[in-house]
Design a protein around this motif. Structure first.
Motif, short mmCIF file in Angstrom:
data_model
loop_
_atom_site.label_atom_id
_atom_site.label_comp_id
_atom_site.label_asym_id
_atom_site.label_seq_id
_atom_site.Cartn_x
_atom_site.Cartn_y
_atom_site.Cartn_z
N VAL A 1 15.79 -16.06 12.24
CA VAL A 1 16.46 -16.62 13.41
C VAL A 1 17.75 -17.30 12.96
CG1 VAL A 1 16.28 -18.20 15.37
CG2 VAL A 1 14.24 -17.00 14.55
N LYS A 2 18.88 -16.83 13.48
CA LYS A 2 20.17 -17.47 13.20
C LYS A 2 20.25 -18.76 14.00
CE LYS A 2 25.16 -16.81 13.47
NZ LYS A 2 26.27 -15.95 13.95
N GLN A 3 20.32 -19.89 13.30
CA GLN A 3 20.20 -21.20 13.94
C GLN A 3 21.55 -21.93 13.97
OE1 GLN A 3 16.69 -23.26 12.21
NE2 GLN A 3 16.18 -21.26 11.35
N GLU A 4 21.86 -22.51 15.14
CA GLU A 4 23.13 -23.20 15.33
C GLU A 4 22.90 -24.56 15.98
OE1 GLU A 4 25.75 -20.67 17.64
OE2 GLU A 4 24.67 -18.90 16.92
N LEU A 5 23.68 -25.54 15.56
CA LEU A 5 23.71 -26.85 16.20
C LEU A 5 25.06 -27.00 16.88
CD1 LEU A 5 22.15 -29.54 13.81
CD2 LEU A 5 21.43 -28.99 16.13
N GLN A 6 25.06 -27.45 18.13
CA GLN A 6 26.33 -27.59 18.85
C GLN A 6 26.41 -28.97 19.49
OE1 GLN A 6 27.32 -24.26 21.31
NE2 GLN A 6 28.91 -25.35 22.44
N TYR A 7 27.42 -29.73 19.09
CA TYR A 7 27.63 -31.07 19.64
C TYR A 7 28.36 -30.95 20.98
CZ TYR A 7 29.37 -35.83 20.18
OH TYR A 7 29.67 -37.08 20.66
N CYS A 8 27.78 -31.55 22.02
CA CYS A 8 28.34 -31.45 23.37
C CYS A 8 28.84 -32.78 23.91
CB CYS A 8 27.29 -30.87 24.33
SG CYS A 8 26.69 -29.25 23.85
N GLY A 9 28.56 -33.86 23.23
CA GLY A 9 29.05 -35.17 23.64
C GLY A 9 28.22 -35.84 24.71
N SER A 10 28.02 -35.16 25.85
CA SER A 10 27.30 -35.76 26.98
C SER A 10 26.55 -34.67 27.74
CB SER A 10 28.30 -36.46 27.91
OG SER A 10 29.19 -35.50 28.47
#
Length: 539
Positions: free
Chosen positions: A335-344
Motif C-alpha cells: 500500500v502506497k501510504q501518504e500523509l497530507q497536512y490540511c491545516g483545518s
C-alpha cells in the motif's frame, strides 16, 4: 530452494537402500572413507579385492568365521555412520528452513516449532480441498500459511500475526477441514451432531465473510453455519459467530467434542472500550470458559498484536506456538501510504474534493470517526458531483441495509463508501483501490487495519491520511509506521512530543471534537436510507 530440500530429503531416504541393493547385486558400491568422502568401486572380477572402509579389510572366502565378523563389524560401522549422516542432514535441513523463514520474514517463538511447508502438496489434504485450491489458482502458500498450517496440524495452541490481506483465513481453514475430514472417518464421530470448531469474529460482516470462505473449502460433507439471525444455535460442525451472539446462547452449546476455538481479529476482541458489561473482552472470556474441554485447542489470529495479548496467551495457554510475519504491528508494504497536512477541517474538505475530481480511481473507502460524521461527509460529497455514487455504512443501520450496501459496493454500483471502524478490520474487499483516512485513526493498530482494506492478495493500493493542526499531537505514531514501511514523511513529525498513556486511553474511548463537515437534518438521513438502496437495485 525447493529442489535443495527435495535433494536433501531424497538422499537421506534412499542412501542405505541403494547401497544395500548394489552390494547384493555385486555391482559398484558406494563407500565412505575416513575423511567422509564418497568412493565408488567399479565392477571387479577379483572376488578377494580389498574394499576401502577406514583401512583395507581382506575378505577371505575360505574362512567363514572371519568373513562373518568382518561383515558384522562393517554393518555396525555403516549403521553408526548412517545415524551420523541423518543428524548431519537434519542440521542442514534446520539451517535451510532457517533461511526459508528469513527470506519470508517468518519469526517464531515456542518449543519444537515444526518446519514451514513450501508447497500445499506437503500436506496430505482431502481431494475436494486440493481441487478447490487449484480452481482458485492458489498455487503456493503465503508466509503465514507456511508456518501456521503445520503448527495447527500438530494440534498446537497458536498465536499468529500477519499483515492484512496475507491469507490468514485460509491458514486456519485448511488444517481445520483436514482434521474434521479425518474425524468423520472414525465410527465414533459418524453419528450425531457434534460441534467441532467455533470461529469468533468481531463484526457480523466479518463473520459472514469467514463463513463463506469456510463453506467454499469445507466441501459437502462438513456442515458450516453462520450464527447471525437464528434464534437457536444451528446444528453444525463449524460455527462462525460474533461473541455477542454466543454469549446469550452459551448454555445451548455442547463443547464436549470441540477441537478448536479460533479467535480471529483477536486483538480487537481483547479491547475494553465499549462498557464493562458488553465489552468484547468480557464476551470473549465467557465463551472461552465454556470451551475448555480436553480436546480443545485455541488459535488466535490477527494483523496486529499488543504485548498485552501476547502476555495473556503465554500465561494462560500451554505449549503455545507463536508466529509473526514481518515486523510486529507493521503496515502492508503493498500500500502506497501518504500523509497530507490540511491545516483545518475546511482544508480537509478541499483536499478530498480535489482528490475525487483529479486522481480518483474508484472504488474507495473513506474512514471517519463517528456515524454522525459519516452522514455529514456523504451529504458533502453528494454535493460535489451528482454522478458520484456515494453512501455510508455504520452500526446504526439495519442488517439488511448493511448487506445491501456492501453488495452494491462489491458490484461497483457504489464508488465511494464512507464508514467508521466497523469496516476497519478483516473484510476482504479485493477491488478497493484507495483508502482515505478523513479523520486520523485513534491508534497504530486502527491505522494498520484501515489501510489493509486495499493492497490485498499482492495487489498494489493507495492510502491517504489527512491531518489538521489539532491532530499534530496524535500523528507521530502513524508517521513512524509510514516511515518504517519505506514511504516519505516530513522529518518534523517524527520529533513531535509523544502522547502520554492517559491521553491514549482517553482517545480510544472519546474521539476528538471536530467542526461539522456539513449540516444534515435527521429527516434527510432517514429519507436517504429509504430511497437510495432500492434505487441501486433497480439500476
Amino acid at each position: 530452494m525447493r529442489s535443495i530440500v527435495k535433494t536433501l530429503s531424497f538422499g537421506v531416504k534412499n542412501f542405505k537402500q541403494k547401497e544395500k541393493e548394489e552390494n547384493e547385486s555385486g555391482k559398484s558400491a558406494t563407500i565412505i572413507n575416513e575423511q567422509g568422502d564418497f568412493q565408488i568401486d567399479g565392477d571387479s572380477d577379483n572376488d578377494n579385492e580389498e574394499e576401502t572402509l577406514k583401512g583395507p579389510i581382506k575378505i577371505l572366502s575360505d574362512d567363514g568365521t572371519k568373513k562373518k565378523k568382518n561383515k558384522k563389524r562393517k554393518a555396525e560401522k555403516e549403521e553408526n555412520r548412517g545415524a551420523e549422516n541423518d543428524e548431519e542432514v537434519d542440521k542442514k535441513l534446520d539451517k535451510l528452513m532457517g533461511t526459508v523463514r528469513r527470506a519470508n520474514r517468518i519469526f517464531i517463538w515456542g518449543d519444537d516449532v515444526p518446519h514451514p511447508i513450501l508447497r500445499f502438496e506437503d500436506v496430505a489434504m482431502p481431494k475436494h480441498l486440493s481441487e478447490h485450491l487449484n480452481e482458485t489458482k492458489i498455487a503456493d502458500p503465503s508466509p503465514i500459511q507456511m508456518q501456521a498450517i503445520p503448527l495447527m496440524l500438530q494440534r498446537r495452541n497458536v498465536l499468529a500475526s500477519a499483515p492484512t490481506g496475507s491469507g490468514k483465513t485460509l491458514a486456519f481453514v485448511i488444517p481445520v477441514v483436514k482434521e474434521i475430514t479425518r474425524l468423520k472417518k472414525l465410527k465414533k464421530y459418524s453419528a450425531g451432531d457434534k460441534l467441532l470448531v467455533i470461529v469468533l469474529e468481531p463484526t457480523r460482516e466479518l463473520a459472514t465473510q469467514t463463513f463463506n470462505e469456510f463453506s467454499k473449502y469445507a466441501g459437502p460433507n462438513i456442515r458450516v453455519a453462520c450464527f447471525n439471525d437464528e434464534s437457536t444455535v444451528p446444528d453444525a460442525e463449524v460455527l462462525v459467530s460474533t461473541p455477542n451472539r454466543l454469549v446469550y446462547h452459551i448454555k445451548d452449546l455442547n463443547t464436549k467434542f470441540l477441537r478448536w476455538l479460533i479467535v480471529d481479529e483477536s486483538d480487537r476482541l481483547f479491547e475494553v472500550i465499549e462498557g464493562q458489561e458488553k465489552c468484547f473482552r468480557n464476551q470473549l472470556a465467557t465463551v472461552y470458559r465454556a470451551c475448555t474441554g480436553k480436546f480443545t485447542r485455541r488459535a488466535f489470529f490477527s494483523a496486529t498484536f499488543s504485548y498485552e495479548v501476547e502476555t495473556w496467551c503465554k500465561e494462560n495457554i500451554d505449549n503455545v506456538g507463536m508466529v509473526c510475519i514481518g515486523e510486529r504491528n507493521s503496515s502492508n508494504t503493498n500500500v502506497k501510504q501518504e500523509l497530507q497536512y490540511c491545516g483545518s477541517e475546511d482544508g480537509k474538505r478541499m483536499a478530498i474534493k480535489t482528490l475525487l475530481k483529479t486522481k480518483f480511481s474508484p472504488p474507495a473507502l473513506v474512514f471517519v470517526q463517528s456515524k454522525e460524521r459519516a452522514a455529514q461527509l456523504v451529504q458533502f460529497l453528494s454535493g460535489i458531483d451528482e454522478k458520484l455514487r456515494v453512501d455510508s455504512i455504520s452500526s446504526e443501520k439495519s442488517d439488511k441495509q448493511r448487506d445491501a450496501t456492501m453488495e452494491a459496493f462489491r458490484k461497483g454500483q457504489l464508488w465511494v463508501l464512507v464508514c467508521t471502524e466497523l469496516l476497519g478490520r478483516g473484510l476482504d474487499l479485493s477491488n478497493v483501490n484507495l483508502v482515505i483516512n478523513y479523520d486520523i485513526p485513534t491508534s497504530i493498530v486502527s491505522y494498520i487495519h484501515r489501510i489493509g482494506r486495499t493492497g490485498r492478495a499482492g495487489k498494489v493500493g493507495r492510502a491517504v491520511t489527512y491531518f489538521s493542526e489539532d491532530d499534530l499531537k496524535y500523528i507521530r505514531p502513524i508517521a513512524t509506521v509510514i516511515r518504517q514501511a519505506g514511504f516519505e514523511v516530513p522529518d518534523y513529525l517524527l520529533t513531535l512530543k509523544k502522547v502520554s498513556r492517559n491521553e491514549k486511553q482517553h482517545l480510544l474511548k472519546h474521539a476528538p471534537r471536530r467542526q461539522k463537515i456539513a449540516f444534515v437534518r435527521s429527516r434527510e438521513i432517514k429519507k436517504k436510507r429509504r430511497s437510495w438502496l432500492p434505487n441501486l437495485k433497480k439500476k
